[in-house]
Design a protein around this motif. Structure first.
Motif, PDB file in Angstrom:
ATOM      1  N   HIS A   3      84.594  92.703 115.737  1.00 26.87           N
ATOM      2  CA  HIS A   3      83.715  92.976 114.519  1.00 26.87           C
ATOM      3  C   HIS A   3      84.123  92.109 113.204  1.00 26.87           C
ATOM      4  CE1 HIS A   3      83.346  97.319 116.245  1.00 26.87           C
ATOM      5  NE2 HIS A   3      82.416  96.498 116.614  1.00 26.87           N
ATOM      6  N   GLY A   4      85.457  91.557 113.377  1.00 21.27           N
ATOM      7  CA  GLY A   4      85.884  90.641 112.180  1.00 21.27           C
ATOM      8  C   GLY A   4      85.387  89.280 112.347  1.00 21.27           C
ATOM      9  N   SER A   5      84.731  89.016 113.414  1.00 21.25           N
ATOM     10  CA  SER A   5      84.158  87.586 113.628  1.00 21.25           C
ATOM     11  C   SER A   5      82.589  87.596 113.605  1.00 21.25           C
ATOM     12  CB  SER A   5      84.514  87.289 115.171  1.00 21.25           C
ATOM     13  OG  SER A   5      83.670  85.924 115.384  1.00 21.25           O
ATOM     14  N   PRO A   6      81.946  87.163 112.402  1.00 23.81           N
ATOM     15  CA  PRO A   6      80.667  87.071 112.281  1.00 23.81           C
ATOM     16  C   PRO A   6      80.007  86.491 113.239  1.00 23.81           C
ATOM     17  CG  PRO A   6      81.766  85.766 110.443  1.00 23.81           C
ATOM     18  CD  PRO A   6      82.861  86.435 111.429  1.00 23.81           C
ATOM     19  N   THR A   7      78.808  86.827 114.010  1.00 20.26           N
ATOM     20  CA  THR A   7      78.046  86.127 114.828  1.00 20.26           C
ATOM     21  C   THR A   7      76.782  86.060 114.163  1.00 20.26           C
ATOM     22  OG1 THR A   7      79.451  86.918 116.679  1.00 20.26           O
ATOM     23  CG2 THR A   7      77.317  86.276 117.314  1.00 20.26           C
ATOM     24  N   ALA A   8      76.178  84.856 114.135  1.00 19.89           N
ATOM     25  CA  ALA A   8      75.159  84.674 113.117  1.00 19.89           C
ATOM     26  C   ALA A   8      73.720  84.468 113.856  1.00 19.89           C
ATOM     27  CB  ALA A   8      75.213  84.063 112.013  1.00 19.89           C
ATOM     28  N   VAL A   9      72.729  84.834 113.307  1.00 17.26           N
ATOM     29  CA  VAL A   9      71.577  84.142 113.628  1.00 17.26           C
ATOM     30  C   VAL A   9      71.228  83.242 112.593  1.00 17.26           C
ATOM     31  CG1 VAL A   9      68.933  84.670 113.829  1.00 17.26           C
ATOM     32  CG2 VAL A   9      70.571  86.321 114.955  1.00 17.26           C
ATOM     33  N   MET A  10      71.116  81.890 113.083  1.00 16.96           N
ATOM     34  CA  MET A  10      70.967  80.699 112.226  1.00 16.96           C
ATOM     35  C   MET A  10      69.527  80.253 111.987  1.00 16.96           C
ATOM     36  SD  MET A  10      73.978  80.382 110.810  1.00 16.96           S
ATOM     37  CE  MET A  10      73.537  78.915 109.822  1.00 16.96           C
ATOM     38  N   GLN A  11      69.161  80.069 110.727  1.00 21.10           N
ATOM     39  CA  GLN A  11      67.604  79.476 110.687  1.00 21.10           C
ATOM     40  C   GLN A  11      67.787  78.126 110.020  1.00 21.10           C
ATOM     41  OE1 GLN A  11      64.734  80.920 111.803  1.00 21.10           O
ATOM     42  NE2 GLN A  11      63.625  79.012 111.326  1.00 21.10           N
ATOM     43  N   TYR A  12      67.253  77.298 110.628  1.00 19.18           N
ATOM     44  CA  TYR A  12      67.261  75.649 110.036  1.00 19.18           C
ATOM     45  C   TYR A  12      65.686  75.485 109.958  1.00 19.18           C
ATOM     46  CZ  TYR A  12      71.866  75.690 112.131  1.00 19.18           C
ATOM     47  OH  TYR A  12      72.890  75.902 112.448  1.00 19.18           O
ATOM     48  N   ASP A  13      65.550  75.068 108.706  1.00 15.26           N
ATOM     49  CA  ASP A  13      63.977  74.748 108.103  1.00 15.26           C
ATOM     50  C   ASP A  13      63.907  73.549 107.478  1.00 15.26           C
ATOM     51  OD1 ASP A  13      62.881  77.421 108.828  1.00 15.26           O
ATOM     52  OD2 ASP A  13      64.096  78.264 107.163  1.00 15.26           O
ATOM     53  N   GLY A  14      64.005  72.452 108.434  1.00 13.58           N
ATOM     54  CA  GLY A  14      64.164  71.049 108.099  1.00 13.58           C
ATOM     55  C   GLY A  14      65.189  70.563 107.435  1.00 13.58           C
ATOM     56  N   ALA A  15      66.266  71.137 108.056  1.00 11.17           N
ATOM     57  CA  ALA A  15      67.764  70.850 107.323  1.00 11.17           C
ATOM     58  C   ALA A  15      68.117  69.484 107.753  1.00 11.17           C
ATOM     59  CB  ALA A  15      68.653  71.971 108.116  1.00 11.17           C
ATOM     60  N   THR A  16      68.660  68.586 106.922  1.00 15.64           N
ATOM     61  CA  THR A  16      69.151  67.575 107.125  1.00 15.64           C
ATOM     62  C   THR A  16      70.424  67.318 108.057  1.00 15.64           C
ATOM     63  OG1 THR A  16      68.568  66.739 104.923  1.00 15.64           O
ATOM     64  CG2 THR A  16      70.284  65.316 105.835  1.00 15.64           C
ATOM     65  N   GLY A  17      70.089  66.687 109.041  1.00 19.28           N
ATOM     66  CA  GLY A  17      71.178  66.401 110.187  1.00 19.28           C
ATOM     67  C   GLY A  17      71.528  64.936 110.486  1.00 19.28           C
ATOM     68  N   TRP A  18      72.419  64.672 110.988  1.00 19.22           N
ATOM     69  CA  TRP A  18      72.560  63.340 111.550  1.00 19.22           C
ATOM     70  C   TRP A  18      72.930  63.415 112.953  1.00 19.22           C
ATOM     71  CZ3 TRP A  18      73.956  65.417 106.750  1.00 19.22           C
ATOM     72  CH2 TRP A  18      73.701  64.632 105.690  1.00 19.22           C
ATOM     73  N   LEU A  19      72.549  62.261 113.587  1.00 13.57           N
ATOM     74  CA  LEU A  19      72.475  62.314 115.386  1.00 13.57           C
ATOM     75  C   LEU A  19      74.162  62.018 115.733  1.00 13.57           C
ATOM     76  CD1 LEU A  19      70.985  62.274 117.709  1.00 13.57           C
ATOM     77  CD2 LEU A  19      70.792  59.545 117.465  1.00 13.57           C
ATOM     78  N   VAL A  20      74.574  62.780 116.493  1.00  8.56           N
ATOM     79  CA  VAL A  20      76.108  62.810 117.194  1.00  8.56           C
ATOM     80  C   VAL A  20      75.872  62.083 118.499  1.00  8.56           C
ATOM     81  CG1 VAL A  20      78.018  63.847 117.686  1.00  8.56           C
ATOM     82  CG2 VAL A  20      76.972  64.628 115.834  1.00  8.56           C
ATOM     83  N   GLY A  21      76.252  60.907 118.908  1.00 14.48           N
ATOM     84  CA  GLY A  21      76.193  60.213 120.107  1.00 14.48           C
ATOM     85  C   GLY A  21      74.839  59.543 120.260  1.00 14.48           C
ATOM     86  N   GLU A  22      74.430  59.262 121.491  1.00 16.60           N
ATOM     87  CA  GLU A  22      73.080  58.616 121.641  1.00 16.60           C
ATOM     88  C   GLU A  22      71.855  59.676 121.763  1.00 16.60           C
ATOM     89  OE1 GLU A  22      72.574  55.378 122.074  1.00 16.60           O
ATOM     90  OE2 GLU A  22      74.867  55.185 121.728  1.00 16.60           O
ATOM     91  N   PRO A  23      70.662  59.300 121.456  1.00 15.69           N
ATOM     92  CA  PRO A  23      69.491  60.031 121.579  1.00 15.69           C
ATOM     93  C   PRO A  23      69.459  60.493 122.864  1.00 15.69           C
ATOM     94  CG  PRO A  23      69.071  57.952 120.247  1.00 15.69           C
ATOM     95  CD  PRO A  23      70.428  57.809 120.714  1.00 15.69           C
ATOM     96  N   HIS A  24      68.966  61.845 122.991  1.00 20.81           N
ATOM     97  CA  HIS A  24      68.881  62.714 124.315  1.00 20.81           C
ATOM     98  C   HIS A  24      69.947  62.747 125.231  1.00 20.81           C
ATOM     99  CE1 HIS A  24      64.800  61.169 122.808  1.00 20.81           C
ATOM    100  NE2 HIS A  24      64.976  59.859 123.011  1.00 20.81           N
ATOM    101  N   LYS A  25      71.129  62.418 124.660  1.00 21.38           N
ATOM    102  CA  LYS A  25      72.431  62.694 125.312  1.00 21.38           C
ATOM    103  C   LYS A  25      72.993  63.821 124.667  1.00 21.38           C
ATOM    104  CE  LYS A  25      71.648  59.097 127.895  1.00 21.38           C
ATOM    105  NZ  LYS A  25      71.594  59.136 129.532  1.00 21.38           N
TER     106      LYS A  25
END
Length: 556
Positions: free
Chosen positions: A259-281
């Motif tokens: 119960h002390g660990s919040p387990t979330a439902v996350m919603q991303y709406d065009g959130a800015t992100g950066w690619l980690v590693g190669e595309p499709h990998k």
């Protein structure tokens, strides 16, 4: 009963069972001297006992909750997390170039065990961050590494992993989250993720989400998935948390435990992100984090098993009831109670040894580049995860049994261990998936890694163990000759048999190093070897009988 960190037991396993001295003898880990190991385990144990253990019940009684879009954590968790971060425990195995200690993963797992025993709900937070650090070290650009890893190591920022979606659980390739290039090197990430451990908190300066999503030209299935770093707040030019990103916590799950660990439902709406590693990998990059977490989750099962056992023994020593042939006194003098608590001790030693052996193999692979060490670590990982968590669940259940009726009463605290540990057999790949991985991907080498481990076991002078190891070798050869459906039908039993045979092997090593452990080794052999033989018989039954009954008959 207050939690007591098993520092001496951890030292014994490292020194006399899994050969940690080989790790310390390498140039990569030459700073892991006996004195350093002792100091690390002692200090981490003190923190676990004095700072974190008092928080465990608080997290259960006062769960994390969502308040006006902000996750409010359980009382004392912020201070507990600061103690973990300020002690340097998050970045123990991280690269010193980014502020880590560069210590062996075996020491990190030992420290994680104690933190998890003290307060599993809080320990989940640094475990996720440790996995993210490893994934970034292996796959991210220098720019992302330099920005994120130091802050993750220091505890200023926390990390998560975002795989699961409402329609895509173990079948990650069915995800619908999308990532569209913004034209400036960033991507707009849109989608919903569920079961995100520590998806937010009120004590971290930023939450760094590693999110799996599909680029516009990504193919269907897992081969078309990419991985993105999507922070809660977008870092400004100075690397400090800036404007809020287009993401939010939709809700927190109402769970059986943790119960002390919040387990979330996350919603991303065009959130800015950066690619980690190669595309499709992305799956290859995420698997770096997941494999770290799988061993870590196996250790979580061990953590709860140790805490539940201590709790049960403390109760058994104090509880006076009935008469027996030994003397009037505590229920610990009853044969059935002794059966349970000594079985707990034997199983915990086996799990701890498997986990530490796996960690030592991973350390040796890193230090030497030897493919054989890498294969050993990979083979032991699903065993450590599945057997560790299954054992944690079983021992937490038996801990309730030792308490009798009082174990079913929440005020004793025994039930919390079972509620908290139950999910560990599910997340980071269910234990059935771990077993299928073991008989599938981990046997793709023709059984070389399995046979190498069995060769070590076969060197024993214990006749029954030697015979069981020979049977397991024959079963492995049988598995290699079957199609995957038949392998999968017996996978869970095969993994269980392997774990129990390894457990006896480690117990005998321990008894050879310290004769006072011979009694527990005898109990382990008398319990585990018959169990292993039974599991091997089940592993051979194949899939035909499972599919001889139709789905309609099952559902009738």
């Amino acid at each position: 009963m207050p939690y007591r960190a098993p520092v001496s037991e951890l030292r014994f396993v490292l020194d006399h069972v899994v050969g940690f001295d080989r790790v310390a003898a390498t140039e990569t880990f030459e700073e892991a001297t006996p004195e350093t190991v002792e100091a690390i385990l002692t200090e981490a144990g003190r923190m676990a006992e004095e700072v974190l253990a008092p928080l465990n019940r608080q997290g259960d009684l006062h769960p994390a909750h969502l308040e006006n879009g902000v996750v409010r954590t359980s009382p004392g968790f912020a201070d507990g997390f600061r103690a973990i971060a300020e002690g340097g425990w998050i970045g123990m195995s991280a690269d010193p170039a980014h502020g880590g200690m560069g210590l062996p993963i075996a020491l990190t797992m030992a420290v994680n065990e104690m933190i998890g025993s003290a307060c599993l709900a809080l320990q989940l937070n640094p475990l996720m961050t440790q996995g993210q650090i490893e994934a970034l070290e292996a796959h991210a650009s220098d720019e992302l590494r330099d920005l994120y890893i130091p802050k993750l190591i220091s505890g200023e920022w926390c990390g998560t992993m975002n795989l699961t979606e409402p329609q895509a659980g173990s079948d990650v390739g069915a995800l619908k989250s999308k990532a569209v290039p913004n034209g400036d090197g960033t991507y707009a990430v849109t989608g919903q993720k569920i079961y995100i451990s520590w998806g937010d908190s009120d004590f971290a300066g930023n939450i760094c989400h590693l999110v799996l999503a599909r680029l516009p030209d990504g193919t269907e299935g897992t081969k078309g998935i990419s991985l993105f770093m999507v922070p809660k707040r977008i870092p400004d030019a100075d690397g400090n948390p800036g404007v809020a990103n287009d993401l939010k916590v939709v809700s927190l799950e109402h769970k059986l435990g943790l119960h002390g660990s919040p387990t979330a439902v996350m919603q991303y709406d065009g959130a800015t992100g950066w690619l980690v590693g190669e595309p499709h990998k992305g799956m290859a990059a995420m698997f770096t984090m997941m494999n770290n977490a799988r061993l870590g989750v196996g250790v979580q099962g061990l953590s709860v098993a140790e805490a539940a056992m201590q709790h049960a023994i403390g109760y058994a020593v104090d509880r006076r009831q009935g008469k027996n042939s030994v003397k009037d006194g505590s229920i610990l003098e009853h044969a059935d109670v002794r059966r349970m608590v000594l079985g707990m001790k034997a199983d915990i030693f086996a799990v701890r040894s498997i986990a530490m052996d796996c960690a030592v193999a991973l350390d040796m692979a890193k230090a030497t580049g030897d493919a054989a060490w890498r294969a050993r670590g990979a083979f032991l990982t699903p065993i450590a995860k599945a057997f560790g968590t299954d054992t944690g669940i079983r021992i937490a259940g038996e801990g309730i049994q030792v308490h009798g009726g009082m174990g079913f009463v929440e005020e004793t605290g025994a039930a919390q261990y079972l509620r908290d540990v139950r999910v560990t057999a599910i997340y980071e790949g269910t234990n059935g998936i771990q077993a299928m991985d073991l008989v599938g991907r981990k046997l793709m080498d023709g059984g070389a890694a399995a046979f190498a481990i069995l060769d070590e076991v076969a060197e024993t002078d214990h006749a029954d163990l030697r015979a069981a190891a020979a049977d397991l070798r024959t079963l492995t050869e049988w598995m290699l000759a079957q199609d995957m459906e038949d392998r999968f039908a017996g996978a869970v039993a095969y993994l269980a048999a392997f774990a129990r045979i390894l457990g006896v092997h480690y117990h005998l090593r321990a008894a050879a190093a310290d004769p006072t452990r011979a009694g527990l080794a005898r109990i382990a052999a008398n319990r585990m070897l018959p169990e292993a033989l039974a599991e091997m018989a089940k592993a051979r039954t194949g899939a035909e009988e499972l599919f001889a009954i139709s789905s309609e008959e099952i559902a009738a």
